[in-house]
Design a protein around this motif. Structure first.
Motif, mmCIF file in Angstrom:
data_model
loop_
_atom_site.group_PDB
_atom_site.id
_atom_site.type_symbol
_atom_site.label_atom_id
_atom_site.label_comp_id
_atom_site.label_asym_id
_atom_site.label_seq_id
_atom_site.Cartn_x
_atom_site.Cartn_y
_atom_site.Cartn_z
ATOM 1 N N ARG A 111 54.167 39.357 34.003
ATOM 2 C CA ARG A 111 53.040 38.524 33.606
ATOM 3 C C ARG A 111 51.959 38.507 34.686
ATOM 4 N NH1 ARG A 111 51.392 33.331 34.394
ATOM 5 N NH2 ARG A 111 50.225 32.356 32.674
ATOM 6 N N VAL A 112 50.698 38.695 34.253
ATOM 7 C CA VAL A 112 49.550 38.592 35.154
ATOM 8 C C VAL A 112 48.704 37.409 34.698
ATOM 9 C CG1 VAL A 112 47.542 39.759 36.104
ATOM 10 C CG2 VAL A 112 49.557 41.094 35.464
ATOM 11 N N ALA A 114 45.676 34.907 33.811
ATOM 12 C CA ALA A 114 44.329 35.187 33.322
ATOM 13 C C ALA A 114 43.334 35.165 34.480
ATOM 14 C CB ALA A 114 43.933 34.160 32.268
ATOM 15 N N ALA A 115 42.287 35.994 34.359
ATOM 16 C CA ALA A 115 41.334 36.154 35.453
ATOM 17 C C ALA A 115 40.201 35.144 35.406
ATOM 18 C CB ALA A 115 40.751 37.568 35.428
ATOM 19 N N ARG A 198 42.022 41.728 38.747
ATOM 20 C CA ARG A 198 43.048 40.961 38.032
ATOM 21 C C ARG A 198 42.884 41.146 36.524
ATOM 22 N NH1 ARG A 198 46.216 36.687 39.457
ATOM 23 N NH2 ARG A 198 45.066 36.413 41.408
ATOM 24 N N TRP A 199 41.661 41.119 36.047
ATOM 25 C CA TRP A 199 41.410 41.247 34.609
ATOM 26 C C TRP A 199 41.848 42.633 34.110
ATOM 27 C CZ3 TRP A 199 38.845 44.040 30.933
ATOM 28 C CH2 TRP A 199 38.661 43.421 29.691
ATOM 29 N N SER A 201 43.950 44.682 35.569
ATOM 30 C CA SER A 201 45.403 44.788 35.734
ATOM 31 C C SER A 201 46.124 44.136 34.568
ATOM 32 C CB SER A 201 45.840 44.139 37.047
ATOM 33 O OG SER A 201 45.244 44.774 38.159
ATOM 34 N N ARG A 202 45.646 42.979 34.152
ATOM 35 C CA ARG A 202 46.257 42.283 33.019
ATOM 36 C C ARG A 202 46.149 43.127 31.751
ATOM 37 N NH1 ARG A 202 47.178 36.673 31.617
ATOM 38 N NH2 ARG A 202 46.827 36.280 29.402
ATOM 39 N N GLU A 203 44.991 43.735 31.532
ATOM 40 C CA GLU A 203 44.794 44.592 30.367
ATOM 41 C C GLU A 203 45.747 45.800 30.393
ATOM 42 O OE1 GLU A 203 42.081 44.584 27.729
ATOM 43 O OE2 GLU A 203 42.506 42.482 28.214
ATOM 44 N N ALA A 206 49.383 44.883 29.785
ATOM 45 C CA ALA A 206 49.579 44.625 28.359
ATOM 46 C C ALA A 206 49.663 45.919 27.567
ATOM 47 C CB ALA A 206 48.443 43.752 27.831
ATOM 48 N N ILE A 229 47.390 39.178 43.560
ATOM 49 C CA ILE A 229 47.497 39.403 42.118
ATOM 50 C C ILE A 229 48.950 39.616 41.716
ATOM 51 C CG2 ILE A 229 46.882 41.009 40.253
ATOM 52 C CD1 ILE A 229 44.227 41.482 41.738
#
Length: 242
Positions: A111-112, A114-115, A198-199, A201-203, A206, A229
């Motif tokens: 889990r990352v 949210a940015a 961070r944004w 990386s989260r994408e 996923a 992060i």
């Protein structure tokens, strides 16, 4: 006996799903290949992160023979890379292979958080703005708009000005690669690069299950950002064929 690995599932089983190897294997199409011998695996692909790359993993005694075989199959343009001690042993025993540079490979899964607001993928019309920012404030970035393998850019604006960017580039099916992280010099110190990274990386986590990036060991500020992060750091050594 050296055996050719013909699917990503075979590569994953042979290397224990090592993220560097899985990234270097790409999709095992378009010239990408992988082999295993005993307790070692190599995987190579052309023109990923601006070079023909050959990731090396496992026991040095087996890796030496694998690197010789892979370079014979793929050619001398391929640059072996792997964890520092392993690559030092390989470079010492494979004729023509020379140590080049040490840097860090960092990877992230799970889990990352949210940015925050204001970050998103940029449309194609922003390519000129991205190129201008990189030319002025990150001229050594491997990822630039329009380069082969550079898929898309994310950014954040401050008062309408593109302030920080990061790209998805040279991703593999199970490892999304973050590259081209940069902040406009006049807007540094606000945490904007970390926000965009961070944004992205989260994408990528996923989409691919995990994200990775490469960073110079001397860039302590960037390493701290990535570790906050959630990235884990491995020091690696790249080599080349003299």
């Amino acid at each position: 006996m050296i055996r050719r690995l013909r699917s990503l599932d075979e590569v994953r089983a042979a290397c224990g799903d090592d993220d560097l190897v899985m990234w270097a294997a790409q999709d095992l199409l378009g010239g990408s290949r992988a082999w295993a011998l005993g307790g070692a695996v190599v995987a190579g692909s052309p023109n990923v992160s601006r070079h023909d790359r050959l990731a090396v993993w496992g026991e040095a005694s087996d890796a030496v023979g694998l690197v010789r075989h892979a370079l014979g199959e793929l050619g001398p343009s391929y640059r072996p890379l792997g964890e520092v001690e392993l690559m030092r042993q390989v470079a010492a025993k494979v004729d023509g292979v020379r140590e080049a540079a040490e840097f860090s490979w960092m990877s992230l899964s799970g889990r990352v958080p949210a940015a925050g607001e204001g970050v998103g993928w940029l449309d194609g019309g922003a390519a000129g703005e991205v190129a201008e920012l990189l030319a002025a404030d990150a001229p050594h970035s491997y990822a630039v708009p329009g380069a082969a393998g550079v898929s898309r850019w994310a950014g954040v604006r401050v008062d309408g000005v593109l302030a920080a960017v990061a790209a998805e580039a040279w991703s593999a099916p199970t490892v999304g690669l973050v590259a081209g992280v940069a902040t406009r010099a006049s807007l540094r110190g606000r945490g904007l690069a970390g926000l965009v990274c961070r944004w992205v990386s989260r994408e990528l986590v996923a989409a691919c299950g995990r994200a990775a990036l490469m960073v110079d060991d001397g860039n302590a500020a960037a390493i701290r950002v990535y570790e906050r992060i959630g990235y884990r750091r491995r020091r690696v050594l790249a080599a080349y064929v003299a």
